[in-house]
Design an enzyme around this catalytic site. Structure first.
Site, PDB file in Angstrom:
ATOM      1  N   PHE A 134       0.573  -1.204  -0.055  1.00 10.03           N
ATOM      2  CA  PHE A 134       0.079   0.035  -0.083  1.00 10.03           C
ATOM      3  C   PHE A 134       0.882   1.226   0.009  1.00 10.03           C
ATOM      4  O   PHE A 134       0.400   2.472  -0.500  1.00 10.03           O
ATOM      5  CB  PHE A 134      -0.974   0.007   1.136  1.00 10.03           C
ATOM      6  CG  PHE A 134      -0.258   0.606   2.272  1.00 10.03           C
ATOM      7  CD1 PHE A 134       0.298  -0.136   3.170  1.00 10.03           C
ATOM      8  CD2 PHE A 134      -0.864   1.873   2.649  1.00 10.03           C
ATOM      9  CE1 PHE A 134       0.996   0.588   4.327  1.00 10.03           C
ATOM     10  CE2 PHE A 134      -0.367   2.502   3.841  1.00 10.03           C
ATOM     11  CZ  PHE A 134       0.642   1.737   4.592  1.00 10.03           C
ATOM     12  N   LYS A 135       2.117   1.145   0.284  1.00 15.37           N
ATOM     13  CA  LYS A 135       2.865   2.301   0.468  1.00 15.37           C
ATOM     14  C   LYS A 135       3.042   3.115  -1.110  1.00 15.37           C
ATOM     15  O   LYS A 135       3.239   4.265  -1.011  1.00 15.37           O
ATOM     16  CB  LYS A 135       4.148   1.930   0.896  1.00 15.37           C
ATOM     17  CG  LYS A 135       4.242   1.580   2.372  1.00 15.37           C
ATOM     18  CD  LYS A 135       5.497   1.553   3.126  1.00 15.37           C
ATOM     19  CE  LYS A 135       5.434   1.330   4.521  1.00 15.37           C
ATOM     20  NZ  LYS A 135       4.861   0.102   5.053  1.00 15.37           N
ATOM     21  N   ASP A 136       2.800   2.208  -2.011  1.00 10.93           N
ATOM     22  CA  ASP A 136       3.141   2.897  -3.489  1.00 10.93           C
ATOM     23  C   ASP A 136       1.947   3.829  -3.670  1.00 10.93           C
ATOM     24  O   ASP A 136       2.164   4.920  -4.327  1.00 10.93           O
ATOM     25  CB  ASP A 136       2.596   1.681  -4.497  1.00 10.93           C
ATOM     26  CG  ASP A 136       3.791   0.865  -4.564  1.00 10.93           C
ATOM     27  OD1 ASP A 136       4.991   1.107  -4.609  1.00 10.93           O
ATOM     28  OD2 ASP A 136       3.574  -0.129  -4.793  1.00 10.93           O
ATOM     29  N   LEU A 193       3.714   6.843  -1.730  1.00 16.82           N
ATOM     30  CA  LEU A 193       5.039   7.262  -2.274  1.00 16.82           C
ATOM     31  C   LEU A 193       5.274   7.788  -3.931  1.00 16.82           C
ATOM     32  O   LEU A 193       5.847   8.376  -4.217  1.00 16.82           O
ATOM     33  CB  LEU A 193       6.119   6.184  -2.054  1.00 16.82           C
ATOM     34  CG  LEU A 193       6.349   6.324  -0.566  1.00 16.82           C
ATOM     35  CD1 LEU A 193       6.979   4.713  -0.021  1.00 16.82           C
ATOM     36  CD2 LEU A 193       7.374   7.349  -0.328  1.00 16.82           C
TER      37      LEU A 193
END
Ligand SMILES: *Cc1c(COP(=O)(O)O)cnc(C)c1O
Length: 468
Positions: free
Chosen positions: A111-113, A116
């Site tokens: 989920f960091k995509d 970021l």
């Protein structure tokens, strides 16, 4: 929109400056001076919009004065077009009133995509406008490093250095970082552990001469821009599962509390969120806090959900600031106490307020594995170790259980294939675009855990790239 620090002693900044600054100069975290609000009608109108259109609507008030709507819209479109499928964040139904929001369709499958990738485009835009460059240095135990590298690769104004502990990240995780051969990407395998990597990064930030000369910046979740991008999918999911104006709850596998805080922000903006449920692994500092009203750090355990192996949840500071009605002095006193003694306690009245919003549940590795097995058996759906904790925690909420609940699935099962195989007998496959990951060429430098060696390496690379 202006931004203020939780500690109350740093200057108010506009969005651009908050983006590039990261941590405030008084040691606090930035957040907006006021919460933008949407009416129930405005939220209902979003029902017919695409993910990208919802993103622009939700984020525009936060960048007002720094970035206009047309520019934001262009940045959002560029960001989410690299996500796979028509819908960047699809919802799957698991049971009556129980849903999973799949947040693993970005380039690194976590989920960091979602935040970021957006941050990388935002950096590019603001740096070009100001004719500035940036050096990003980060430490990773796995997920953050690859998501940050994917977000910053091939961007002229940015050089990125990511330190990982040599031999201590999984092969998939290492290859996701080291197979990016872009000239502005520098992978360092440190002969040490994750704490050594993190201590090096802290020392580089504390070295003010170095920090200023290379324009050092960070991409961790203290950066407000990341939180802002995460607010979007709470709107997206609510529009999908609830009738207009009807409440919905969320359950969130939690580490640094950035994702939960984004849910809190969505609620402040008018989304009818009932409960936010914190899912934790054996590193259960937040669950103990919810139970006892005492925050107290312990040693970190290694678990099967490594992205949640934390000792302190850095974003909790923003939430506490809110719960204290933005009393920066009271917040600073608690943070100072925590720094000095490793613990603090809050009043019963404050805990009542906090428990009115959040619940929590912990799952050790064994329980997590059983959850993965059960969901696969009952529903034929594969969860990774982090997402399983989200689904498990959904069952722990208090209040009205007729309200639909959405568990956030934060990583693709193929990121943690061994744990998933052990729990279900099925080995999840990497998606096609990563199928050749194990054959790709890698580039990485191994360095000793020695401050001057690492600093010298970074300076040499920056000179070679004409950035110093
Ligand atoms: C980072 C991460 C988390 C924790 O999110 P926070 O915002 O730090 O609470 C959970 N799951 C996965 C897969 C992650 O990468």
């Amino acid at each position: 929109m202006k931004y203020i620090s939780t500690r109350g002693k740093a200057p108010k900044l506009a969005f651009d400056d908050v983006l590039l600054t990261g941590l405030a100069r008084d040691g606090g975290l930035y957040l907006p001076e006021t919460w933008p609000k949407f009416s129930a009608d405005e939220i209902t109108e979003m029902k017919s919009m695409s993910y990208e259109q919802v993103a622009v609507k939700v984020m525009l008030p936060f960048v007002e004065g720094s970035i206009d709507e047309a520019t934001l819209s262009k940045i959002v479109d560029e960001t989410y077009k690299v996500f796979k499928g028509d819908d960047p964040a699809p919802i799957k139904q698991l049971g009556d009133n129980e849903y999973v929001l799949e947040l693993f369709h970005g380039p690194t499958l976590a989920f960091k995509d979602y935040a970021l990738q957006f941050l990388g485009h935002m950096f590019d835009h603001v740096l070009a406008k100001r004719n500035e460059t940036l050096t990003i240095v980060g430490a990773t135990s796995g997920d953050t490093g690859s998501a940050a590298i994917e977000a910053c690769r091939d961007r002229d104004a940015i050089e990125i250095f990511i330190l990982h502990p040599e031999g201590k990240v999984s092969e998939v995780q290492r290859r996701q970082m080291t197979s990016v051969l872009s000239d502005n990407v520098h992978n360092i395998a440190l002969k040490g552990n994750f704490d050594d990597c993190q201590n090096t990064v802290k020392a580089l930030f504390a070295d003010t001469q170095f920090r200023d000369s290379v324009h050092l910046s960070a991409v961790n979740s203290i950066n407000w821009c990341r939180i802002m991008a995460q607010v979007v999918y709470y709107f997206w999911a609510t529009l999908k599962v609830a009738s207009p104006g009807k409440p919905v709850s969320f359950s969130i596998p939690t580490g640094n509390f950035g994702n939960v805080f984004a849910g809190y922000v969505a609620k402040q903006m008018g989304l009818p969120i009932d409960r936010l449920v914190v899912g934790a692994n054996a590193n259960d500092i937040l669950i103990r806090f919810i139970e006892t009203g005492r925050m107290e750090s312990k040693d970190v355990f290694e678990t099967s959900s490594p992205s949640m192996d934390i000792q302190v949840s850095s974003n909790f500071e923003r939430f506490l600031f809110e719960m204290l009605d933005r009393d920066a002095e009271a917040l600073s006193a608690l943070m100072d106490e925590y720094k000095a003694t490793g613990k603090f306690a809050v009043s019963d009245a404050l805990m009542d307020r906090i428990r009115g919003l959040i619940d929590g549940e912990r799952f050790d590795d064994d329980a997590t594995s059983k959850l993965i097995g059960k969901v696969y058996e009952d529903r034929g759906y594969l969860l990774d170790t982090h997402s399983a904790i989200g689904v498990g925690a959904a069952g722990a909420r208090r209040g009205n259980t007729d309200i639909p609940i959405v568990a956030l699935a934060t990583a693709h099962p193929a990121k943690f294939p061994d744990a998933v195989k052990a729990a279900t007998g099925v080995r999840p496959e990497l998606p096609d675009f990563l199928a050749d990951l194990m054959d790709r060429e890698e580039r990485c430098h191994t360095l000793d855990y020695d401050y001057d060696t690492i600093k010298g390496y970074i300076e040499t690379k920056l000179k070679g790239r004409h950035k110093l």
